[in-house]
Design an enzyme around this catalytic site. Structure first.
Site, PDB file in Angstrom:
ATOM      1  N   PRO A  64       0.836  -1.216   0.000  1.00 21.65           N
ATOM      2  CA  PRO A  64       0.000   0.000   0.000  1.00 21.65           C
ATOM      3  C   PRO A  64       0.857   1.247   0.000  1.00 21.65           C
ATOM      4  O   PRO A  64       1.773   1.394   0.816  1.00 21.65           O
ATOM      5  CB  PRO A  64      -0.797  -0.145   1.300  1.00 21.65           C
ATOM      6  CG  PRO A  64      -0.895  -1.618   1.512  1.00 21.65           C
ATOM      7  CD  PRO A  64       0.431  -2.165   1.024  1.00 21.65           C
ATOM      8  N   CYS A  65       0.561   2.143  -0.934  1.00 14.01           N
ATOM      9  CA  CYS A  65       1.481   3.256  -1.178  1.00 14.01           C
ATOM     10  C   CYS A  65       1.085   4.537  -0.465  1.00 14.01           C
ATOM     11  O   CYS A  65       1.830   5.501  -0.484  1.00 14.01           O
ATOM     12  CB  CYS A  65       1.565   3.530  -2.684  1.00 14.01           C
ATOM     13  SG  CYS A  65      -0.015   4.006  -3.429  1.00 14.01           S
ATOM     14  N   GLN A  66      -0.076   4.594   0.188  1.00 16.72           N
ATOM     15  CA  GLN A  66      -0.518   5.860   0.755  1.00 16.72           C
ATOM     16  C   GLN A  66       0.476   6.478   1.732  1.00 16.72           C
ATOM     17  O   GLN A  66       0.616   7.703   1.773  1.00 16.72           O
ATOM     18  CB  GLN A  66      -1.894   5.689   1.436  1.00 16.72           C
ATOM     19  CG  GLN A  66      -3.052   5.589   0.470  1.00 16.72           C
ATOM     20  CD  GLN A  66      -3.194   4.194  -0.125  1.00 16.72           C
ATOM     21  OE1 GLN A  66      -2.459   3.285   0.226  1.00 16.72           O
ATOM     22  NE2 GLN A  66      -4.164   4.036  -1.014  1.00 16.72           N
ATOM     23  N   PHE A  70       3.515   6.826   1.499  1.00 10.30           N
ATOM     24  CA  PHE A  70       4.642   7.447   0.797  1.00 10.30           C
ATOM     25  C   PHE A  70       4.188   8.490  -0.224  1.00 10.30           C
ATOM     26  O   PHE A  70       5.001   9.112  -0.873  1.00 10.30           O
ATOM     27  CB  PHE A  70       5.452   6.367   0.081  1.00 10.30           C
ATOM     28  CG  PHE A  70       5.864   5.256   0.998  1.00 10.30           C
ATOM     29  CD1 PHE A  70       6.938   5.417   1.843  1.00 10.30           C
ATOM     30  CD2 PHE A  70       5.166   4.058   1.024  1.00 10.30           C
ATOM     31  CE1 PHE A  70       7.326   4.397   2.700  1.00 10.30           C
ATOM     32  CE2 PHE A  70       5.545   3.040   1.865  1.00 10.30           C
ATOM     33  CZ  PHE A  70       6.624   3.209   2.714  1.00 10.30           C
ATOM     34  N   ASN A  73       5.789   0.808  -6.783  1.00  4.27           N
ATOM     35  CA  ASN A  73       5.230   1.668  -5.753  1.00  4.27           C
ATOM     36  C   ASN A  73       5.350   3.124  -6.185  1.00  4.27           C
ATOM     37  O   ASN A  73       5.862   3.415  -7.269  1.00  4.27           O
ATOM     38  CB  ASN A  73       5.936   1.431  -4.405  1.00  4.27           C
ATOM     39  CG  ASN A  73       4.971   1.554  -3.238  1.00  4.27           C
ATOM     40  OD1 ASN A  73       4.434   2.624  -2.992  1.00  4.27           O
ATOM     41  ND2 ASN A  73       4.761   0.462  -2.508  1.00  4.27           N
TER      42      ASN A  73
END
Length: 351
Positions: free
Chosen positions: A80-82, A84, A120
């Site tokens: 999950p990229c939120q 960053f 990502n």
């Protein structure tokens, strides 16, 4: 070659790897609707619905036993990229999702796959540069004997009709590995980038809030009367700058930022990067180029290169989130083909 999809979501990476010729063996994710979607579209694969932080490497041993491995394996991860993303840069540093690459490494260390693929947001590379999760992961790969390469890529240069910048890493235990060359854009044979209209122009028209009777997920969110007036006042590829004064939101009168919100997509150029709210008119440049509504879930899926027979399960909001979170299929396919090419070259050199 066998592919294992960690943080699989609905299966964008798996679909790209399948199109590249890999066999999809296992998906892992804790989101229930994503799990339902994955199981429906990859019926021959196994799926573990759970949080990677609570899984042990031995939990996947029935699917990737080291003692009986006959084919090279690829581990893929799109954590999950939120934590960053640019929107989260000012948040506190305690988001526990920031160490998910470390959780993934437990499985890499236990099974030593021949290849690793990671996608990502670019921010992952720069967060706490020397001691951050990405730098730590690279150091761990090196200690395990992997050659690796990473760079920020533009998805439209790999056949995706989006201006989407992503950090991609590929690693191999079999020898040095290079990035595949772009398939589209200035440094490729195809100079013209894929466009929005090439991806969605074949779909029949629907109204805001309508569900198409025969095309799965061709459903768009409803619009208030005021927002319907706003999108009607927005030109193709335009923004809220096109509106008459009476339609401008109070919060935008003295604010020049977030210019994409309430915007329409262009027809003959790539779209802006899709997000988890890609079917919401007020959350980005997600208005249909010519129809007075936000894009449908199916149109978003086409912009992510999912085939028409790939069906998403869940509510309208859930399916939109699944699509927005997915790795673009064509980009995953290009890297899957590159991994396959690398392995064939390795086999040839060993003869």
């Amino acid at each position: 070659m066998i592919f294992y999809d960690f943080f699989s979501g609905c299966g964008g990476t798996s679909q790209g790897m399948r199109e590249a010729g890999l066999t999809i063996k296992l998906g892992i994710d804790f989101d229930r609707d994503s799990a339902r979607t994955y199981r429906k579209n990859f019926p021959r694969a196994r799926f573990i619905e759970g949080d990677i932080r609570s899984l042990r490497p031995k939990d996947i041993e029935p699917y990737v036993s080291k003692s009986s491995r006959r084919h090279p394996i690829v581990f893929g991860a799109c954590a999950p990229c939120q934590p960053f993303s640019k929107q989260r840069r000012d948040d506190g540093q305690s988001d526990e999702r920031k160490d998910l690459l470390g959780e993934f490494h437990r499985f890499v260390r236990s099974y030593l796959p021949e290849y690793v693929f990671i996608e990502n947001v670019p921010g992952l590379q720069s967060v706490d540069d020397e001691k951050g999760p990405f730098s730590s992961f690279l150091a761990l790969l090196t200690r395990l004997g992997y050659w690796h390469a990473h760079q920020i890529v533009v998805a439209s240069h790999y056949g995706v009709p989006q201006h989407r910048r992503r950090l991609v890493l590929i690693a191999s235990r079999l020898g040095p590995i290079e990035f595949p060359k772009p398939t589209h854009g200035p440094n490729s044979a195809r100079k013209r980038l894929p466009s929005v209209w090439e991806a969605i122009g074949h779909l029949p028209a629907i109204s805001a809030g309508e569900i198409h009777p025969s095309i799965p997920n061709h459903q768009s969110a409803n619009l208030s009367e005021l927002n319907l007036r706003r999108i009607k006042a927005t030109r193709v590829g335009g923004s809220r700058a096109d509106w008459p004064e009476a339609l401008v939101l109070d919060c935008h009168r003295a604010y020049d930022g977030h210019t994409d919100v309430y915007g329409r997509m262009p027809k003959n150029a790539p779209a802006s990067a899709l997000t988890t709210r890609c079917i919401s008119l007020s959350n980005g440049r997600f208005g249909h180029p010519t129809q007075h509504r936000a894009i449908s879930v199916r149109e978003a899926a086409c912009l992510q290169n999912f085939p028409m027979n790939f069906e998403f399960l869940g509510s309208l909001q859930s399916t939109g989130r699944q699509v927005g979170n997915a790795v673009p299929v064509k980009m995953a396919k290009v890297f899957g083909l590159a991994i396959g090419k690398h392995y064939r070259a390795y086999r040839k050199a060993k003869r």
